[in-house]
Design an enzyme around this catalytic site. Sequence first.
Site, short mmCIF file in Angstrom:
data_model
loop_
_atom_site.label_atom_id
_atom_site.label_comp_id
_atom_site.label_asym_id
_atom_site.label_seq_id
_atom_site.Cartn_x
_atom_site.Cartn_y
_atom_site.Cartn_z
N HIS A 178 2.74 -0.36 1.94
CA HIS A 178 4.19 -0.43 1.79
C HIS A 178 4.90 -0.35 3.14
O HIS A 178 4.29 -0.12 4.18
CB HIS A 178 4.69 0.69 0.86
CG HIS A 178 4.43 2.08 1.37
ND1 HIS A 178 5.21 2.69 2.33
CD2 HIS A 178 3.47 2.99 1.04
CE1 HIS A 178 4.76 3.91 2.56
NE2 HIS A 178 3.69 4.11 1.80
N CYS B 169 -1.42 6.52 1.54
CA CYS B 169 -0.88 5.16 1.53
C CYS B 169 -0.92 4.56 2.94
O CYS B 169 -1.06 5.28 3.93
CB CYS B 169 0.55 5.17 1.00
SG CYS B 169 0.67 5.43 -0.78
#
Length: 227
Positions: free
Chosen positions: A175, A191
């Site tokens: 992301h 992440c």
Amino acid sequence: MFNSIKLNSRLAAAAFGALAIGTAALSTSATAAPLPIFPFILPLPTEAAPPPVQSAPQVQEEERGAELPARLKRQIVAYPTREAPGTIIIDTPHTYLYYVLGGGQAIRYGIGVGREGFTWSGTQTITKKAEWPDWTPPPEMIARQPYLPRHMAGGPGNPLGARAMYLGGTVYRIHGTNAPETIGTHVSSGCLRLTNEDVTDLYSRVNVGTKVIVLPMTRADLGSTVR
């Protein structure tokens, strides 16, 4: 006749006296305030001047993050590998993401990866893509950081940034970020983050089903394992 002349003199004197008093009164009144020419016409009321309108404060431009070091900027590099074009390879130790182009080349992006104790490795596929995604922290993250919001709508202030690509059935994503200064560091809960500009570029290149290889965190350059 004499009496008549005398009476007329008295009347003239009285008239002269009245005229003198009237003239004096008119002179005094004029000094104090002039009489209106047309007393039956009332002057318009005087309105107080409106307060000055204050201009709205100008919105300051969003401060830009520090420029990335040259090694972390998006660039095409030599990267021979047996993986098919379109594959994503995460070089966790060196904080790089490679998008394989084929012909011995790849696009290399600087990324932020998991902090100590939160790195992981393995092979996944992109199962979902989202633009300006909402953020719902997983329960395990809330357990560690109970102050986190339970849900946050997508937008410039959202930690997931401009784009997100979800990896399999895991809680991990590739992301964007609103903290570009964290690129090149070990900071996340697992992440993989890119600048909003870079994640938008990558997002435009990949599809649902894209293969993602995440290399383990070691001291060696494990990129050779997939070459």
